[in-house]
Design an enzyme around this catalytic site. Structure first.
Site, PDB file in Angstrom:
ATOM      1  N   LEU A 154       0.838  -1.206   0.000  1.00  0.00           N
ATOM      2  CA  LEU A 154       0.000   0.000   0.000  1.00  0.00           C
ATOM      3  C   LEU A 154       0.870   1.252   0.000  1.00  0.00           C
ATOM      4  O   LEU A 154       1.843   1.310   0.747  1.00  0.00           O
ATOM      5  CB  LEU A 154      -0.892   0.031   1.251  1.00  0.00           C
ATOM      6  CG  LEU A 154      -1.700  -1.217   1.596  1.00  0.00           C
ATOM      7  CD1 LEU A 154      -2.420  -1.027   2.920  1.00  0.00           C
ATOM      8  CD2 LEU A 154      -2.682  -1.529   0.485  1.00  0.00           C
ATOM      9  N   CYS A 277       8.717   3.903   5.460  1.00  0.00           N
ATOM     10  CA  CYS A 277       8.996   2.555   4.940  1.00  0.00           C
ATOM     11  C   CYS A 277      10.338   2.376   4.237  1.00  0.00           C
ATOM     12  O   CYS A 277      11.115   1.490   4.591  1.00  0.00           O
ATOM     13  CB  CYS A 277       7.895   2.153   3.983  1.00  0.00           C
ATOM     14  SG  CYS A 277       6.294   2.240   4.761  1.00  0.00           S
ATOM     15  N   LYS A 280      13.505   2.584   6.374  1.00  0.00           N
ATOM     16  CA  LYS A 280      13.486   1.529   7.401  1.00  0.00           C
ATOM     17  C   LYS A 280      13.811   0.157   6.778  1.00  0.00           C
ATOM     18  O   LYS A 280      14.577  -0.617   7.340  1.00  0.00           O
ATOM     19  CB  LYS A 280      12.111   1.499   8.067  1.00  0.00           C
ATOM     20  CG  LYS A 280      12.033   0.545   9.250  1.00  0.00           C
ATOM     21  CD  LYS A 280      10.880   0.865  10.162  1.00  0.00           C
ATOM     22  CE  LYS A 280       9.551   0.513   9.563  1.00  0.00           C
ATOM     23  NZ  LYS A 280       9.092  -0.832   9.693  1.00  0.00           N
ATOM     24  N   ARG A 343       6.651  11.744   8.857  1.00  0.00           N
ATOM     25  CA  ARG A 343       7.753  10.887   9.303  1.00  0.00           C
ATOM     26  C   ARG A 343       8.844  10.840   8.236  1.00  0.00           C
ATOM     27  O   ARG A 343       8.568  10.626   7.074  1.00  0.00           O
ATOM     28  CB  ARG A 343       7.239   9.476   9.611  1.00  0.00           C
ATOM     29  CG  ARG A 343       6.490   9.407  10.929  1.00  0.00           C
ATOM     30  CD  ARG A 343       5.933   8.040  11.170  1.00  0.00           C
ATOM     31  NE  ARG A 343       4.833   7.744  10.275  1.00  0.00           N
ATOM     32  CZ  ARG A 343       4.230   6.562  10.200  1.00  0.00           C
ATOM     33  NH1 ARG A 343       4.652   5.566  10.959  1.00  0.00           N
ATOM     34  NH2 ARG A 343       3.224   6.359   9.382  1.00  0.00           N
TER      35      ARG A 343
HETATM   36  C1  UGA Z   1       6.213   2.718  -0.220  1.00  0.00           C
HETATM   37  C2  UGA Z   1       5.992   1.764  -1.417  1.00  0.00           C
HETATM   38  O1  UGA Z   1       5.803   2.522  -2.604  1.00  0.00           O
HETATM   39  C3  UGA Z   1       4.747   0.877  -1.187  1.00  0.00           C
HETATM   40  O2  UGA Z   1       4.616  -0.062  -2.249  1.00  0.00           O
HETATM   41  C4  UGA Z   1       4.932   0.132   0.138  1.00  0.00           C
HETATM   42  O3  UGA Z   1       3.791  -0.671   0.442  1.00  0.00           O
HETATM   43  C5  UGA Z   1       5.109   1.132   1.263  1.00  0.00           C
HETATM   44  O4  UGA Z   1       6.279   1.962   0.996  1.00  0.00           O
HETATM   45  C6  UGA Z   1       5.316   0.363   2.547  1.00  0.00           C
HETATM   46  O5  UGA Z   1       6.284  -0.374   2.671  1.00  0.00           O
HETATM   47  O6  UGA Z   1       4.403   0.393   3.403  1.00  0.00           O
HETATM   48  P1  UGA Z   1       5.100   5.033   0.527  1.00  0.00           P
HETATM   49  O7  UGA Z   1       6.164   5.081   1.553  1.00  0.00           O
HETATM   50  O8  UGA Z   1       3.696   5.311   0.904  1.00  0.00           O
HETATM   51  O9  UGA Z   1       5.086   3.591  -0.186  1.00  0.00           O
HETATM   52  O10 UGA Z   1       5.481   6.117  -0.552  1.00  0.00           O
HETATM   53  P2  UGA Z   1       6.029   6.166  -2.046  1.00  0.00           P
HETATM   54  O11 UGA Z   1       4.946   6.614  -2.931  1.00  0.00           O
HETATM   55  O12 UGA Z   1       6.750   4.936  -2.431  1.00  0.00           O
HETATM   56  O13 UGA Z   1       7.080   7.364  -1.899  1.00  0.00           O
HETATM   57  C7  UGA Z   1       8.207   7.270  -1.040  1.00  0.00           C
HETATM   58  C8  UGA Z   1       9.069   8.502  -1.171  1.00  0.00           C
HETATM   59  O14 UGA Z   1       9.689   8.557  -2.448  1.00  0.00           O
HETATM   60  C9  UGA Z   1       8.309   9.815  -1.034  1.00  0.00           C
HETATM   61  O15 UGA Z   1       9.077  10.715  -0.258  1.00  0.00           O
HETATM   62  C10 UGA Z   1       8.155  10.287  -2.462  1.00  0.00           C
HETATM   63  O16 UGA Z   1       8.002  11.668  -2.570  1.00  0.00           O
HETATM   64  C11 UGA Z   1       9.460   9.818  -3.069  1.00  0.00           C
HETATM   65  N1  UGA Z   1       9.387   9.619  -4.540  1.00  0.00           N
HETATM   66  C12 UGA Z   1       8.546   8.698  -5.077  1.00  0.00           C
HETATM   67  C13 UGA Z   1      10.215  10.379  -5.369  1.00  0.00           C
HETATM   68  O17 UGA Z   1      11.010  11.217  -4.913  1.00  0.00           O
HETATM   69  N2  UGA Z   1      10.147  10.156  -6.722  1.00  0.00           N
HETATM   70  C14 UGA Z   1       9.308   9.253  -7.270  1.00  0.00           C
HETATM   71  O18 UGA Z   1       9.310   9.113  -8.540  1.00  0.00           O
HETATM   72  C15 UGA Z   1       8.490   8.502  -6.431  1.00  0.00           C
END
Ligand code: UGA
Length: 443
Positions: A154, A277, A280, A343
């Site tokens: 998710l 996530c 970690k 976070r």
């Molecule tokens: C992430 C994973 O995408 C999920 O599949 C997973 O279930 C989740 O962790 C988890 O382990 O619970 P999430 O942390 O909600 O999800 O956020 P993401 O959308 O993956 O973004 C993470 C970070 O990367 C954010 O700071 C976002 O701004 C950054 N990001 C994302 C970028 O800088 N560039 C991108 O192209 C995509």
């Protein structure tokens, strides 16, 4: 099926509990946080998440779900127990397993008939081994209990949508019986037979199931998050090189992404990945490497590159914004758009670094709050109030609201017209626009 969710007021636990109840299961959702449980009974969600309020209300009214703090009763009364407790990191950077240990103890005390224990939260592989070994001392695998790993994928901000439309369901177990029970649990989702509010989107695509052994399922989750983090550190480094050689990272991503082996998804340069996530899970892989004497050099490099990203933004501000009594406006506090979660947010890291350097900070976020007692820090409820007398505005989160930033109004309010767009949201070329000095990433 009778289901209990332990850690049912947390991100993953709550969405899983509501999802299970909408699949027709009888659900007891438990959490140690009394306040959150009281609120959930009264339709108040502890988190901001698209579609969550309506789903909670709907399930409380129409589906079979109970919220309680009594995990012992929940364990006794269920056939399938979903573990979604947190594994926070303590002040020394170590993973705190106290919640996992408490659940293991509760299971030891309260198992009286066969239970399928489903690990939903991303627990360290060594912690799941510990749980299995402890329970095996008293109970028999396959007869009294089974442990299965069923990781979630998710994304915050889209978690409800992701629950109902998963790319895949991963089931990692050791007995046929346990795998079949979990498949039965998911059957209504696979058949799209769901009792949910009408505004939740359900794709008609078939959902693939990946069946593996237990550690493989855990490694699918760790590998996925590590790979996603790797993509971000990679593109952030490419963007930095693009800036130096006068290339445009957007064109580079487009050109690279046409190759289907590469693709252009999840390749947006930014202020560095944040949230609870990715970092970690990378740290857990480093830790696992240490445990088995395998140095996780690649994981460490991804983390190091991410740490550097905020420092690069800080250095840019220091070199561009000069003078006395400087105010920097920070737009966006959450680690990404559509969540109020701060976070591990790059924005918060930047604010702390700027305050240390003596800058005054004005911030604005449509949903997130940074509660900081500091005379040099002020958060505003309105975007334009946060720009008044500012020398530099830094866009840190890709909220849609910032895309429509009124540059004329902004220019009138600010003292010096510098924009650092760390999400390439405005996508202006590196030239003076409306009297602004504009810097994006990688162009
Ligand atoms: C992430 C994973 O995408 C999920 O599949 C997973 O279930 C989740 O962790 C988890 O382990 O619970 P999430 O942390 O909600 O999800 O956020 P993401 O959308 O993956 O973004 C993470 C970070 O990367 C954010 O700071 C976002 O701004 C950054 N990001 C994302 C970028 O800088 N560039 C991108 O192209 C995509």
């Amino acid at each position: 099926m009778k289901i209990s969710v332990i850690g049912g007021a947390g991100y993953v636990g709550l969405i899983t509990a509501l999802g299970a109840s909408s699949m027709g299961h009888e659900v007891i959702s438990t959490d140690i946080d009394k306040n959150k449980i009281n609120n959930l009974q009264n339709n108040i969600s502890p988190i901001y998440e698209d579609n969550l309020d309506s789903l909670l209300k709907y399930c409380n009214l129409k589906n079979n779900i109970r919220f309680t703090t009594d995990s012992k009763i929940a364990i006794k009364q269920s056939d399938l127990i979903i573990i979604s407790v947190g594994t926070p990191t303590n002040s020394k950077g170590e993973i705190d397993l106290s919640q996992v240990e408490k659940v293991t103890f509760d299971l030891l005390e309260n198992i009286s008939s066969y239970k399928l224990i489903v690990i939903k939260s991303t627990l360290p592989i060594t912690a799941v081994n510990m749980m299995k070994n402890t329970l095996s001392n008293k109970f028999k695998i396959d007869k009294d209990f089974d442990i299965i790993s069923n990781p979630e994928f998710l994304r915050e901000g889209r978690a409800v949508n992701d629950f109902y439309n998963p790319d895949r369901i991963v089931i990692g177990g050791e007995t046929e019986k346990s795998i079949n029970i979990l498949k039965e649990f998911y059957d209504p989702l696979l058949k799209k037979e769901l009792n949910i509010p009408k505004d939740i989107f359900i794709s008609q695509n078939e959902i693939p199931i990946v069946e593996t052994n237990l550690p493989s399922a855990q490694m699918i989750k760790y590998g996925s998050n590590a790979f996603l983090a790797n993509k971000i550190s990679f593109i952030n480094e490419i963007a930095q090189i693009c800036e130096t050689v006068d290339a445009n990272v957007n064109d580079v991503i487009e050109g690279m992404g046409i190759d289907p082996r590469i693709g252009n998804n999840y390749m947006q340069p930014g202020p560095g990945f944040g949230g609870p996530c990715l970092e970690k899970d990378l740290l857990a892989l480093v830790e696992l490497g240490n445990h088995y004497n395998l140095e996780a050099t690649f994981m460490k490099a991804i983390l190091e590159r991410n740490e550097r990203q905020v420092e690069l933004i800080l250095n840019k501000i220091i070199s561009e914004v000069k003078g006395e009594d400087l105010i920097v406006s920070i737009l966006g506090l959450s680690f990404k758009a559509n969540t109020n979660d701060i976070r591990n947010s790059a924005s918060i890291k930047l604010i702390d670094l700027l305050l240390d350097k003596g800058y005054k900070i004005k911030s604005y976020d449509p949903k997130a709050v940074y509660n900081l007692e500091n005379k040099n820090y002020n958060q505003f409820n309105d975007l334009y109030s946060s720009l008044e007398s500012s020398s530099c505005v830094v866009i840190m989160t890709e909220w849609e609201e910032f895309e429509g930033l009124d540059l004329n109004k902004t220019s009138e309010l600010m003292k010096t017209n510098i924009i650092l767009d760390m999400r390439n949201l405005l996508n202006l070329d590196k030239k003076n626009i409306n009297k602004f000095k504009y810097y994006g990433l990688g162009n």
